[in-house]
Design an enzyme around this catalytic site. Structure first.
Site, PDB file in Angstrom:
ATOM      1  N   HIS A  22       0.639  -1.477   0.094  1.00  0.00           N
ATOM      2  CA  HIS A  22       0.242  -0.281  -0.038  1.00  0.00           C
ATOM      3  C   HIS A  22       1.199   1.512   0.001  1.00  0.00           C
ATOM      4  O   HIS A  22       1.574   1.361   0.411  1.00  0.00           O
ATOM      5  CB  HIS A  22      -1.140  -0.071   1.249  1.00  0.00           C
ATOM      6  CG  HIS A  22      -1.896   1.010   1.158  1.00  0.00           C
ATOM      7  ND1 HIS A  22      -1.848   2.643   1.802  1.00  0.00           N
ATOM      8  CD2 HIS A  22      -3.383   1.461   1.078  1.00  0.00           C
ATOM      9  CE1 HIS A  22      -2.787   3.094   1.243  1.00  0.00           C
ATOM     10  NE2 HIS A  22      -3.703   2.227   1.029  1.00  0.00           N
ATOM     11  N   ILE A  23       0.697   2.136  -0.788  1.00  0.00           N
ATOM     12  CA  ILE A  23       1.305   3.160  -1.182  1.00  0.00           C
ATOM     13  C   ILE A  23       0.721   3.951  -0.275  1.00  0.00           C
ATOM     14  O   ILE A  23      -0.130   4.686  -0.731  1.00  0.00           O
ATOM     15  CB  ILE A  23       2.468   3.998  -2.493  1.00  0.00           C
ATOM     16  CG1 ILE A  23       2.570   2.871  -3.405  1.00  0.00           C
ATOM     17  CG2 ILE A  23       3.215   4.401  -2.628  1.00  0.00           C
ATOM     18  CD1 ILE A  23       2.813   2.411  -4.582  1.00  0.00           C
TER      19      ILE A  23
END
Length: 76
Positions: A22-23
């Site tokens: 997850h960025i």
């Protein structure tokens, strides 16, 4: 798994271990704008392969700490 907003990618190893990459924190709200996916759901990927590229400046302008938070969660 690839989210429609392109900010998160789920991976499953050959042995069944699942990982969520997850960025950023609230990058879901960008609706995919700064992200360019290099893979699609169902692809087989290899070590070192680029999965997603993103516009770091775009994210930093909106969310100062976004790139300092990368979340990797093993889900199995």
């Amino acid at each position: 798994m690839v989210t429609p907003t392109k900010h998160a990618i789920g991976l499953r190893s050959a042995s069944g271990v699942e990982l969520l990459a997850h960025i950023g924190l609230d990058t879901v709200t960008f609706d995919g704008t700064p992200f360019s996916l290099k893979v699609k759901e169902g692809d087989t990927v290899k070590k070192g392969e680029v999965l997603v590229e993103f516009d770091k400046a775009f994210i930093e302008d909106i969310e100062e700490s976004a790139l300092h938070q990368k979340i990797f969660t093993v889900v199995s």
